[in-house]
Design a protein around this motif. Structure first.
Motif, mmCIF file in Angstrom:
data_model
loop_
_atom_site.group_PDB
_atom_site.id
_atom_site.type_symbol
_atom_site.label_atom_id
_atom_site.label_comp_id
_atom_site.label_asym_id
_atom_site.label_seq_id
_atom_site.Cartn_x
_atom_site.Cartn_y
_atom_site.Cartn_z
ATOM 1 N N ARG A 86 0.430 -1.010 0.524
ATOM 2 C CA ARG A 86 0.286 -0.197 0.237
ATOM 3 C C ARG A 86 0.828 1.059 0.080
ATOM 4 N NH1 ARG A 86 -4.717 -2.341 3.228
ATOM 5 N NH2 ARG A 86 -5.664 -2.988 1.072
ATOM 6 N N SER A 89 2.108 1.537 -3.350
ATOM 7 C CA SER A 89 1.565 2.244 -4.229
ATOM 8 C C SER A 89 0.940 3.575 -3.789
ATOM 9 C CB SER A 89 -0.065 1.516 -3.962
ATOM 10 O OG SER A 89 -1.196 2.012 -4.686
ATOM 11 N N LEU A 113 -1.124 0.960 -15.645
ATOM 12 C CA LEU A 113 -0.495 -0.222 -14.303
ATOM 13 C C LEU A 113 -0.500 -0.302 -13.255
ATOM 14 C CD1 LEU A 113 -0.986 -3.189 -14.812
ATOM 15 C CD2 LEU A 113 2.151 -3.125 -15.013
ATOM 16 N N PRO A 114 -0.205 0.839 -12.677
ATOM 17 C CA PRO A 114 0.070 1.680 -10.480
ATOM 18 C C PRO A 114 -1.376 1.881 -10.217
ATOM 19 C CG PRO A 114 1.417 2.363 -12.006
ATOM 20 C CD PRO A 114 0.782 2.196 -13.358
ATOM 21 N N ILE A 116 -4.077 0.913 -11.714
ATOM 22 C CA ILE A 116 -5.016 -0.702 -11.672
ATOM 23 C C ILE A 116 -5.380 -0.965 -10.038
ATOM 24 C CG2 ILE A 116 -5.359 -2.349 -12.514
ATOM 25 C CD1 ILE A 116 -4.546 -1.957 -15.199
ATOM 26 N N TYR A 117 -3.695 -0.862 -9.707
ATOM 27 C CA TYR A 117 -3.563 -1.665 -8.383
ATOM 28 C C TYR A 117 -4.389 -0.646 -6.999
ATOM 29 C CZ TYR A 117 -1.225 -5.354 -11.096
ATOM 30 O OH TYR A 117 -0.792 -6.616 -11.342
ATOM 31 N N GLY A 119 -6.468 0.742 -7.740
ATOM 32 C CA GLY A 119 -8.128 0.609 -7.528
ATOM 33 C C GLY A 119 -8.565 1.702 -8.207
ATOM 34 N N VAL A 120 -8.265 2.430 -9.207
ATOM 35 C CA VAL A 120 -8.762 3.935 -9.889
ATOM 36 C C VAL A 120 -9.722 3.506 -10.901
ATOM 37 C CG1 VAL A 120 -8.207 5.749 -11.294
ATOM 38 C CG2 VAL A 120 -6.602 5.469 -9.274
ATOM 39 N N ARG A 121 -10.195 3.439 -10.536
ATOM 40 C CA ARG A 121 -11.539 3.691 -12.506
ATOM 41 C C ARG A 121 -10.826 3.810 -13.908
ATOM 42 N NH1 ARG A 121 -16.893 6.484 -10.343
ATOM 43 N NH2 ARG A 121 -15.502 7.411 -8.611
ATOM 44 N N PRO A 122 -11.499 3.150 -14.458
ATOM 45 C CA PRO A 122 -10.848 3.219 -15.870
ATOM 46 C C PRO A 122 -10.877 4.536 -16.234
ATOM 47 C CG PRO A 122 -12.623 1.119 -15.706
ATOM 48 C CD PRO A 122 -12.444 1.897 -14.442
ATOM 49 N N ARG A 125 -8.359 6.198 -14.685
ATOM 50 C CA ARG A 125 -6.584 5.845 -15.068
ATOM 51 C C ARG A 125 -6.694 6.552 -16.768
ATOM 52 N NH1 ARG A 125 -8.447 0.286 -14.177
ATOM 53 N NH2 ARG A 125 -8.395 -0.192 -15.987
ATOM 54 N N ARG A 161 4.524 6.240 -15.809
ATOM 55 C CA ARG A 161 3.997 5.652 -14.973
ATOM 56 C C ARG A 161 4.614 5.634 -13.201
ATOM 57 N NH1 ARG A 161 6.220 -0.228 -16.081
ATOM 58 N NH2 ARG A 161 8.199 0.328 -14.935
#
Lengths: 234, 404
Positions: A86, A89, A113-114, A116-117, A119-122, A125, A161
């Motif tokens: 966490r 992240s 990618l980061p 996604i982990y 938990g950000v919405r598409p 992102r 990234r």
């Protein structure tokens, strides 16, 4: 304002040792390091000096054997794997020697990618990934896969990234190690810009010329850290 | 509340992405993925085909039992020294028992048949009575046997279509003469081609049917040793059996081992338990291939974890939690297995439809079998994907990144 209440990056007596048979190999021997927000620091050391181990601890990939490490208010001490993940992240953006993009994903997806982990919405992102790629000058290369990008472009993707989660700390391990001089200089220019924008950067390198790009430089030799005497750019 | 909602939404996003990444990984290694799921596919196909086929066979067997009349029983008579079987009078007395609708004596013989130049030995012949023709629609043309044929031991016969083709090519057989064991018989009817009944499955079909009294003469016997007793409903079966036992006991002076009564119910029970045992056995063998398939998936996943060490390390470095890595690999194993399972279900249904058609049994889609196939492959995916996923999630990012 007392210093302790505003500690951002604080390392006190960090020791890291590994059991090597009967003997104990001490890699880091009581490292102390404090960094202010917005600083640009390079850690200079030859191979085997413990700089990779230090980087792993700074990046919360590894835990110190003893000592105190506080990153942005979180005490990185006896945290579980999950808690360390966490922290990575939220707080740390990694840039590796060879950019390490996932070969099957395009630039956008790699940068996403980061998130996604995290938990950000598409939609969010995609917006943030594009913003970062534009920032590192790759607006023309959003949907190129790594094999269609040059080394310098790949390193820019890696920087995007690292930045996309808006980390507290940008941690770069030999960021120009795999690049030719011109491209390396471009990347260093980008680091300078990022620092001017207020990003805190720690760069680990064995190359004095690269290390000189930072505003502050520390040497690490045999697991001991010392402030460099050499004047750096300001 | 809002934080919880955010976390749930984040988890869902993460899950969707994991599925997407897994699908990408599976489709990028098409050949390897296909070979990996082959085991599961074959296993599920086998399980579905076996279950559906066996249940089809079982259904058609119990259908034909029902069509034969519930409560029907067959009696094998050895008799005693005085009377080693049943006479025609005995048969009439059994028919007269209450709830008995009729009896069919079973007299079988193997005979030689000739007409003109055509000659055939080893032909199976059965002696029946008029009641036989009321239990089956076995006559295509001509007449059936009547009581007078019985009393006279008339030399009349009904023949099946094979025998017609053999001896009466291009000739109407009705009214023609056929020599059975060198005795002249008149053909009075042609048997219809019907599906094999249960008794015929067991004893083989009869080419020629003659009056049972005639058949006794042909076979050199005097008495009937095998009788099928028809009952007016399964409820009366027990009553009839008791009455029959009393009658036969009296007939054979209460000696032991003079007869044996087998009810259709008991035969059906035996058949059913045999079929379900066979089903379980074959299913068990097929399940082994599912386990082998699972091991195949495990092997592929372990290889995949090793291959993707750097990728895993990188993902961890940029903030992937161990649980997130684990779920991704688990989803991948699960998807692989499920794809194999779903294809297997399709193939299994197709295969069992073909098999049922070939065996002439009715094809019924068993939802239980489909659920079993899909459920089993899902379970295989999770069970055999667990350990590789765990291994991936436990990889140290430092070790992984050192390989860069």
């Amino acid at each position: 304002m007392s210093e302790s209440s505003n500690v951002f990056f604080h390392m006190r007596n960090i020791v890291k040792s590994y059991a090597l048979g009967d003997e104990e190999a001490v890699i880091l021997k009581g490292v102390c390091l404090d960094i202010r927000r917005g600083e640009y620091l390079s850690v200079l050391g030859p191979s085997g000096s413990g700089k990779s181990t230090l980087m792993n601890i700074i990046g919360c990939l590894d835990k110190p054997t003893s000592g105190e490490y506080i990153l942005n208010g979180s005490l990185i001490d006896d945290l579980t794997e999950q808690e360390l993940a966490r922290i990575r992240s939220r707080e740390v953006g990694f840039i590796f020697q060879n950019s390490q993009m996932l070969p099957k994903l395009d630039a956008m997806k790699n940068v996403e990618l980061p998130l996604i982990y995290a938990g950000v919405r598409p939609r969010e992102r995609a917006r943030r990934a594009e913003e970062m790629l534009v920032k590192v000058g790759l607006q023309e290369r959003l949907h190129h896969k790594p094999n269609m990008l040059s080394g310098g472009q790949q390193q820019r993707v890696a920087i995007a990234r690292a930045l996309v989660t808006r980390p507290t700390l940008l941690l770069a391990d030999e960021p120009t190690g795999a690049l030719d001089q011109t491209t390396g200089a471009q990347i260093m220019g980008l680091f300078q810009e990022l620092n001017d924008d207020g990003n805190t950067i720690i760069m680990i390198t064995h190359d004095l010329k690269v290390a000189r790009n930072a505003r502050r430089m520390v040497n690490i030799i045999d697991g001991e850290l010392s402030e460099s005497e050499e004047a750096t750019l300001s | 509340m809002k934080a919880l909602w955010q976390r749930l939404l984040g988890g869902l996003t993460m899950f969707v992405e994991s599925v997407r990444m897994s699908v990408a990984n599976i489709t990028q290694n098409r050949l390897r993925s296909f070979l990996t799921i082959l085991g599961i596919m074959i296993g599920v196909t086998a399980v579905i085909a076996l279950i559906t086929t066996v249940s089809g066979v079982s259904t058609s067997i119990s259908d034909s039992f029902t069509s034969m009349g519930a409560g029907t029983m067959s009696v094998a008579v050895t008799g005693n020294d005085l009377q080693a079987g049943l006479t025609g009078d005995n048969l009439e007395q059994i028919t007269a028992l209450s709830h008995v609708t009729g009896v069919i004596p079973g007299v079988a013989a193997t005979v030689s048949v000739a007409r003109g130049d055509a000659y055939e030995s080893e032909i199976s012949l059965a002696g029946k009575n008029p009641f036989y023709f009321s239990t089956t629609e076995a006559v295509a043309r001509g007449r059936t046997l009547n009581p007078i044929d019985m009393d006279d031991a008339a030399r009349v016969c009904l023949i099946d279509s094979d025998t017609v083709a053999e001896f009466f090519y291009g000739v109407d057989p009705i009214g023609q003469t056929l020599y059975i064991n060198s005795q002249s018989f008149t053909v009075v009817g042609v048997l219809a081609d019907v599906g094999q009944s249960i008794t015929e499955m067991v004893s083989g079909s009869n080419a020629i049917i003659v009056p049972y009294t005639t058949a006794l003469k042909l076979s050199g016997a005097r008495l009937v040793t095998s009788v099928t007793v028809y009952v007016d409903g399964a409820a009366a079966s027990q009553t009839v059996q008791t009455a029959l036992e009393n009658y036969l006991d009296a007939l054979f002076s209460y000696e032991d081992d003079t007869y044996e009564i087998t009810t259709m119910d008991s035969i059906q029970e035996t058949m059913d338990s045999m079929l379900s045992m066979m089903s379980a056995l074959l299913g068990g063998i097929a399940s082994i291939s599912l386990i082998v398939g699972g091991i195949g998936i495990m092997n592929m996943m372990l290889t995949s974890v090793t291959e993707r060490t750097v990728e895993i390390g990188l993902k961890k470095a940029i903030g992937a939690e161990p649980a997130q890595i684990q779920i991704q690999f688990l989803i991948e194993a699960f998807l692989l297995s499920m794809i194999g399972g779903v294809i297997g279900v399709g193939l299994g249904i197709a295969l069992s439809a073909v098999l049922c058609k070939a065996m002439g049994t009715t094809f019924t889609l068993s939802y239980g079998a489909i659920a079993l196939g899909v459920g089993f492959s899902a379970a295989v995916g999770i069970v055999f994907g667990w350990s590789p996923a765990r291994k991936a999630s436990n990889l140290s990012p430092i070790d992984a990144l050192r390989r860069m």
